[in-house]
Write a protein that holds these residues in place. Structure first.
Motif, short mmCIF file in Angstrom:
data_model
loop_
_atom_site.label_atom_id
_atom_site.label_comp_id
_atom_site.label_asym_id
_atom_site.label_seq_id
_atom_site.Cartn_x
_atom_site.Cartn_y
_atom_site.Cartn_z
N GLY A 23 -6.82 1.22 -12.25
CA GLY A 23 -5.84 1.29 -13.31
C GLY A 23 -5.71 -0.08 -13.94
N GLY A 24 -4.73 -0.25 -14.79
CA GLY A 24 -4.58 -1.54 -15.44
C GLY A 24 -3.89 -2.56 -14.55
N LYS A 25 -3.13 -2.06 -13.56
CA LYS A 25 -2.33 -2.97 -12.76
C LYS A 25 -3.17 -3.66 -11.69
CE LYS A 25 -0.01 0.64 -12.37
NZ LYS A 25 0.72 1.74 -11.84
N GLY A 26 -2.75 -4.83 -11.35
CA GLY A 26 -3.44 -5.54 -10.28
C GLY A 26 -3.17 -4.85 -8.97
N GLY A 27 -4.19 -4.72 -8.18
CA GLY A 27 -3.99 -4.06 -6.90
C GLY A 27 -4.01 -5.08 -5.80
N ARG A 28 -3.54 -4.70 -4.65
CA ARG A 28 -3.74 -5.58 -3.51
C ARG A 28 -4.07 -4.72 -2.33
NH1 ARG A 28 0.73 -5.67 -0.27
NH2 ARG A 28 2.34 -4.32 -1.12
N SER A 29 -4.61 -5.35 -1.34
CA SER A 29 -5.04 -4.56 -0.21
C SER A 29 -4.62 -5.24 1.08
CB SER A 29 -6.56 -4.41 -0.25
OG SER A 29 -6.98 -3.73 0.89
N THR A 30 -3.92 -4.53 1.88
CA THR A 30 -3.53 -5.08 3.16
C THR A 30 -4.40 -4.43 4.23
OG1 THR A 30 -1.36 -4.66 2.23
CG2 THR A 30 -1.44 -5.74 4.39
N PRO A 31 -5.11 -5.24 4.99
CA PRO A 31 -5.98 -4.63 6.00
C PRO A 31 -5.17 -3.91 7.07
CG PRO A 31 -6.05 -7.04 6.13
CD PRO A 31 -5.20 -6.70 4.97
N GLY A 58 -17.71 5.50 7.24
CA GLY A 58 -16.93 4.97 8.36
C GLY A 58 -17.05 3.46 8.41
N LEU A 59 -18.27 2.98 8.37
CA LEU A 59 -18.49 1.53 8.38
C LEU A 59 -17.83 0.87 7.18
CD1 LEU A 59 -22.22 1.28 9.53
CD2 LEU A 59 -20.22 0.39 10.73
N ALA A 60 -17.95 1.53 6.03
CA ALA A 60 -17.34 0.96 4.82
C ALA A 60 -15.84 0.81 5.01
CB ALA A 60 -17.64 1.87 3.63
N TRP A 61 -15.25 1.84 5.61
CA TRP A 61 -13.80 1.79 5.83
C TRP A 61 -13.43 0.63 6.76
CZ3 TRP A 61 -10.57 2.78 10.14
CH2 TRP A 61 -9.20 2.94 9.83
N PHE A 62 -14.19 0.47 7.83
CA PHE A 62 -13.94 -0.63 8.75
C PHE A 62 -14.04 -1.98 8.04
CE2 PHE A 62 -14.79 2.27 12.34
CZ PHE A 62 -13.66 1.95 13.09
N MET A 63 -15.07 -2.11 7.21
CA MET A 63 -15.32 -3.40 6.58
C MET A 63 -14.27 -3.73 5.52
SD MET A 63 -17.86 -4.37 8.18
CE MET A 63 -18.97 -3.52 9.30
N VAL A 64 -13.83 -2.70 4.82
CA VAL A 64 -12.95 -2.97 3.68
C VAL A 64 -11.48 -2.91 4.07
CG1 VAL A 64 -12.28 -2.21 1.37
CG2 VAL A 64 -14.67 -2.09 2.07
N ARG A 65 -11.13 -1.93 4.91
CA ARG A 65 -9.70 -1.65 5.09
C ARG A 65 -9.10 -2.14 6.40
NH1 ARG A 65 -7.86 -0.77 0.30
NH2 ARG A 65 -6.18 0.62 0.94
N THR A 66 -9.91 -2.61 7.32
CA THR A 66 -9.32 -2.97 8.60
C THR A 66 -9.46 -4.46 8.88
OG1 THR A 66 -11.32 -2.74 9.92
CG2 THR A 66 -10.07 -0.74 9.51
N ASP A 67 -8.85 -4.88 9.98
CA ASP A 67 -8.90 -6.29 10.34
C ASP A 67 -9.99 -6.56 11.38
OD1 ASP A 67 -7.78 -4.96 12.43
OD2 ASP A 67 -6.25 -6.47 12.84
#
Lengths: 392, 605
Positions: free
Chosen positions: B315-323, B114-123
């Motif tokens: 994968g080989g492609k560059g990823g991006r992450s939107t919080p 849960g904490l990991a998700w907050f830290m990585v995926r949210t604003d």
């Protein structure tokens, strides 16, 4: 590539087979009830100077496995007096010292020269000394000053004891005077101790009670004015005592320190009484605890917890080991600095020519039982099994 | 007849080809070398343990009349499994352990991931600080946390100074202060770091396009989380489950501190108690039962992962992450996490730190504060003349030893872990992968003291090509590496499982050799998981004592050994000083690693 793998296969095989040798047990160790004719109290009368010269010839080194963190201090003063000998102290717990010594002995490694251990359950005497892994060095001039009863199963460095402690703010005087008091309803949930199952020191204390079951039965009558009636499953007064004690909602602590904290902390309205090592009296000074020991309990306080010194079979620094034992004992006149670190509150010298430290009740005024290594060792397992059977 | 001959000819040819393939495939060579090492370092100790549970030990001559030391016996197993003592020495503690294991796993996985998700995926705001703070509980020794727990919840039962709640008039019930509930809470706070670290590195590798696709399809946030994100981080979560579950049924300190007071035993406290009492064989037997349970969890995990298709996210492609925007919940979650950090992070440290300045424990008046235990010169009136820790002649040697041990061990263990992880992930459907996954887990549950005792025998003298390592730092490193391989390889497996095999295959087609593939493709991609694995091991070895106590020599003494010596000698404050120093070292290293490796461990994208 294939070749490489075959070589590697061969290597594994070698590894595994060569290791098979180190898992096996010695078949030729003696049984506990074998005769111990070989272990007589042979007094040695080498003097310190001769030993010192021999020790230098043996390489001027010494390794000590000890259960006390005070040992390095003694080693320091030793090296000041005998600068040609370099001492290394391994600070370990009892089971670790024994595990290390026996593993090394089997592997034919002889690092340890002097071992400092306790033996309240008789296992060191029965499993190590009788099997000649550990040896006892009795320096004649020093032993002359020690009561021979203390010399039976080891060279006694000093002794401790286990006392019931009480809080001096809550109680004006010792609140109990018999082991049977501990079975009374008023102490329900107010007794703090180690679980004997986790600590052989406590189990050994109960074993001593078990061996003195008759005395315990007599003190029951004295306490309650009636004959003791045994409950189902209890074979004697000591078992009856353990049964009632165990069912008096005991609080188990992890260490003597924790017990003394629970008992001795200032400002409590009601404090438990607790069974802990006598050396914890020092906490009164160091931590400001308000507590005292109960030194008069019927039929007796308990047994002595003697700290013994042993030399080790096949040790490469035998003379240095002997010299160090002499040093720890305070040398010829008992005034040597080696004993100082062990001469503390809650610890008693067993030499007649060393005075009891101020603050310690003289041993002669304390009602303890003599240490009977063989009897305790053999009865121990019965008491242990009985105690475990009480756990629900 | 002819037909038969032909068949056998083609058969033998086929076998030959298979063999050729087997022996030239670099994967197989790695597997082979690993098996050799694991056999020697894990199977041999295990066999030695199992053997001794069937041999009469000296102490049992009292219980088994007429026997000789070393005779074959079923006594230990019979006593453990089917005697009047079984209930109290095995079954009941085992049930307690399972309860604790399951609860701690559920809670710490929920909390950690849960904490990991907050830290990585949210604003979430203050992410930098939060993501750094949430890892701290793992750096604090567990007894510290138990102590902090009692400082708050301690009630009258045990005596001593009242807990905080009792102090303000709320008498806490026994079930809250001691026993399973307390143990579960403290262990959860100690072990959620596993799932936090493993899950956050997994989350970070997910391309948020996957989630956005779900959003485009009209899925709600909860559905996306459940159907897309969660399955993707499942390997990391399952790895954490195994680590957490096994560790919480195998750990000794916390259950002893919080459970024994009310006679609440777990299988691990029972095990340590037996070993400490020199009932070594019985202790080993209990330990074998623990290993069996862990093997079953690993097996179940293999079944679960085996039935799913793929988790490859790198994968080989560059990823991006939107919080993800938390919207109106942002304030609430910020407050909750702040409160959690205050309780689980700051409080135990503050208590520990404070203790080091108290001349006498428990007295908080200003006159009682002192720097003596840190820097004081020898004063006969305090601590029997023991000078402050920083003045101890052995201090810097001990720091040096500790650093060497910790750095060397964690680097070696992590590299081996990644390799083993590679095998387990690539060989997920092969026997080799499954076997190694099982093997590496065994050291986790062999009690440290037993483990080092066996190693003492194994390396005391030369055995074939295995050199004598007695009395050397090398032996301390070997023991520590092997004991931490389960960690390392779990981190490695969950890491490698995410790296798509196509990338390797592509490199292979381009003619890159196995080594080159490893160095240029696999390792760079696994950097994140590599470093979080490294930190986990680093922190864990830093605190290690039981594991090396039998093989340590005074010259090679480490900081935990020093702390033990102080507390053994009644100098608890000095022991606390050493604990604070150890904690500070870990913290500093962690910060440096964080800085150097950029965003890899904790800060978000």
């Amino acid at each position: 590539m294939l070749k490489k793998n075959i070589v590697a296969m061969g290597l594994i095989f070698m590894l595994v087979t060569s290791l098979a040798g180190c898992g096996g047990k010695d078949k030729n160790t003696k049984t506990s009830d074998s005769s111990n004719d070989s272990i007589k109290q042979e007094m040695s009368d080498e003097d310190a100077e001769t030993l010192y010269q021999q020790a230098i010839k043996e390489g001027g080194k010494l390794n000590v496995y000890s259960i006390s963190s005070r040992m390095p201090k003694a080693a320091e003063s030793f090296m000041e007096k005998y600068p040609e000998i370099k001492v290394e102290v391994y600070d370990l717990k009892q089971n670790e010292v024994l595990e290390k010594i026996s593993r090394e002995y089997k592997a034919d490694i002889h690092t340890c020269d002097v071992a400092h251990l306790k033996d309240e359950d008789g296992s060191v005497w029965n499993e190590y000394v009788k099997n000649n892994i550990l040896k006892i060095y009795y320096p004649k001039d020093i032993c002359e000053n020690i009561d021979s009863s203390y010399l039976e199963t080891g060279m006694p460095l000093y002794t401790e004891m286990y006392f019931w402690y009480y809080n001096t703010e809550v109680y004006d005087k010792a609140p109990i005077d018999s082991w049977w008091d501990l079975t009374r309803e008023e102490w329900r949930g107010k007794l703090i101790t180690r679980n004997p199952q986790d600590d052989s020191t406590y189990m050994a204390l109960f074993t001593n009670l078990w061996l003195a079951s008759d005395e315990l039965e007599a003190s029951y009558k004295e306490e309650f004015g009636e004959d003791l009636v045994l409950s189902k499953g209890c074979k004697n007064a000591a078992e009856e005592f353990m049964y009632r004690f165990c069912n008096n909602d005991l609080i188990y602590a992890a260490s003597s320190d924790e017990i003394c904290e629970a008992v001795g902390t200032k400002g409590q309205d009601s404090a438990p009484i607790g069974l802990a090592a006598s050396s914890k009296m020092r906490k009164v000074e160091s931590d400001g605890y308000v507590m005292n020991t109960i030194e008069n309990i019927k039929p007796f306080i308990g047994n002595l917890q003697i700290n013994y010194l042993y030399t080790v079979d096949k040790s490469e620094h035998e003379s240095a080991a002997k010299l160090f034992v002499r040093w720890l004992m305070g040398e010829k006149d008992g005034k040597g600095k080696g004993f100082e670190p062990f001469n503390t509150l809650g610890g008693w010298a067993l030499r007649k020519d060393v005075e009891t430290l101020e603050g310690n009740t003289p041993l002669t005024d304390i009602n303890y039982v003599r240490y009977k290594a063989d009897e305790v060792y053999n009865a121990y397992v019965n008491v242990e099994d009985f105690w475990i059977s009480l756990q629900k | 007849m002819i037909e038969n001959q032909q068949r056998s000819y083609s058969k033998s040819k086929r076998i030959k080809n298979i063999l050729k393939d087997v022996f030239t495939n670099p994967y197989n060579i790695i597997v082979f070398i690993s098996l050799v090492f694991l056999t020697y370092l894990i199977i041999v100790p295990l066999i030695s343990m199992i053997t001794s549970t069937f041999q009469v030990a000296q102490g049992e001559l009292r219980r088994i009349p007429g026997s000789q030391v070393g005779d074959f016996t079923l006594y230990y197993w019979q006593r453990l499994l089917a005697s009047e003592f079984s209930m109290s020495t095995l079954y009941k503690p085992l049930l307690n352990s399972l309860l604790i294991g399951v609860c701690v796993s559920v809670f710490s996985i929920t909390l950690g991931s849960g904490l990991a998700w907050f830290m990585v995926r949210t604003d979430l705001p203050f992410k930098k600080f939060f993501s750094f703070a949430v890892i701290i509980p793992y750096m604090i020794p567990s007894w510290c946390k138990s102590m902090a727990w009692l400082t708050v919840f301690r009630n009258e039962r045990v005596g001593g100074s009242a807990g905080f709640l009792s102090g303000i008039g709320i008498n806490t019930p026994d079930w809250l202060a001691y026993g399973p509930f307390a143990i579960i809470c403290v262990l959860t706070v100690h072990y959620y770091a596993y799932s936090y670290l493993l899950t956050s590195s997994a989350l970070r590798s997910i391309n948020s396009e996957l989630e956005e696709m779900g959003e485009i399809q009209g899925a709600g946030k909860a559905t996306i989380l459940r159907k897309i994100t969660l399955p993707l981080v499942m390997p990391a979560i399952l790895s954490s489950v195994i680590l957490t579950f096994s560790k919480s049924i195998g750990t000794f300190g916390v259950p002893a501190f919080l459970g024994m007071k009310i006679n609440y035993y777990t299988i691990s406290t029972m095990l340590y108690s037996n070993i400490k009492q020199q009932n070594t064989s019985l202790g080993f037997a209990i330990s074998i039962i623990l290993i069996t349970i862990a093997a079953m969890t690993v097996y179940i995990n293999q079944k679960i992962i085996g039935t799913r298709k793929s988790y490859e996210t790198i994968g080989g492609k560059g990823g991006r992450s939107t919080p993800l925007r938390l919207g109106k919940w942002r304030g609430l979650f910020t407050a909750l996490i702040t409160a959690f950090i205050g309780l689980a992070v700051i409080m135990p440290i503050a208590i520990l730190f404070l203790e080091t300045f108290l001349k006498k424990t428990g007295d908080y008046s200003l006159s009682n504060f002192t720097l003596h235990y840190w820097i004081g010169a020898s004063d006969p009136a305090i601590a029997e003349g023991e000078a402050g820790v920083l003045r101890n002649a052995r201090f810097w040697t001990n720091v040096k030893n500790t650093m060497i041990l910790v750095v060397v061990t964690s680097v070696i263990a992590t590299i081996i872990g990644q390799i083993l992880g590679y095998i387990s992930s690539r060989g997920r459907k092969k026997v080799s992968g499954k076997l190694i996954e099982q093997l590496v887990f065994i050291p986790y549950l062999i009690p440290s003291i037993a483990f080092s005792a066996i190693y003492l025998s194994m390396f005391s003298t030369r055995h074939g090509i295995v050199p004598a390592l007695y009395g050397s730092m090398a032996l301390m490193v070997v023991v520590s590496v092997v004991k931490h391989i389960p960690f390392a390889s779990r981190a490695g497996t969950s890491n490698m499982i995410q790296i798509g095999t196509e990338l390797e295959e592509a490199a292979n087609i381009e003619g890159a050799s196995f080594m080159k593939r490893m160095l240029k493709v696999v390792l760079p991609l696994s950097k994140g998981g590599f470093i979080s694995g490294l930190m986990l091991i680093f922190i864990s070895i830093m605190k290690e004592l039981d594991l090396i106590i039998l093989i340590i020599t005074p010259k090679l003494a480490t900081l935990p050994y020093m702390a033990f010596q102080y507390s053994n000698n009644n100098n608890n404050q000095m022991s606390d000083v050493v604990a604070v120093i150890m904690f500070s070292i870990v913290l500093v290293i962690y910060l440096i690693t964080n800085k150097v490796s950029g965003a890899d461990i904790s800060s978000s994208m």
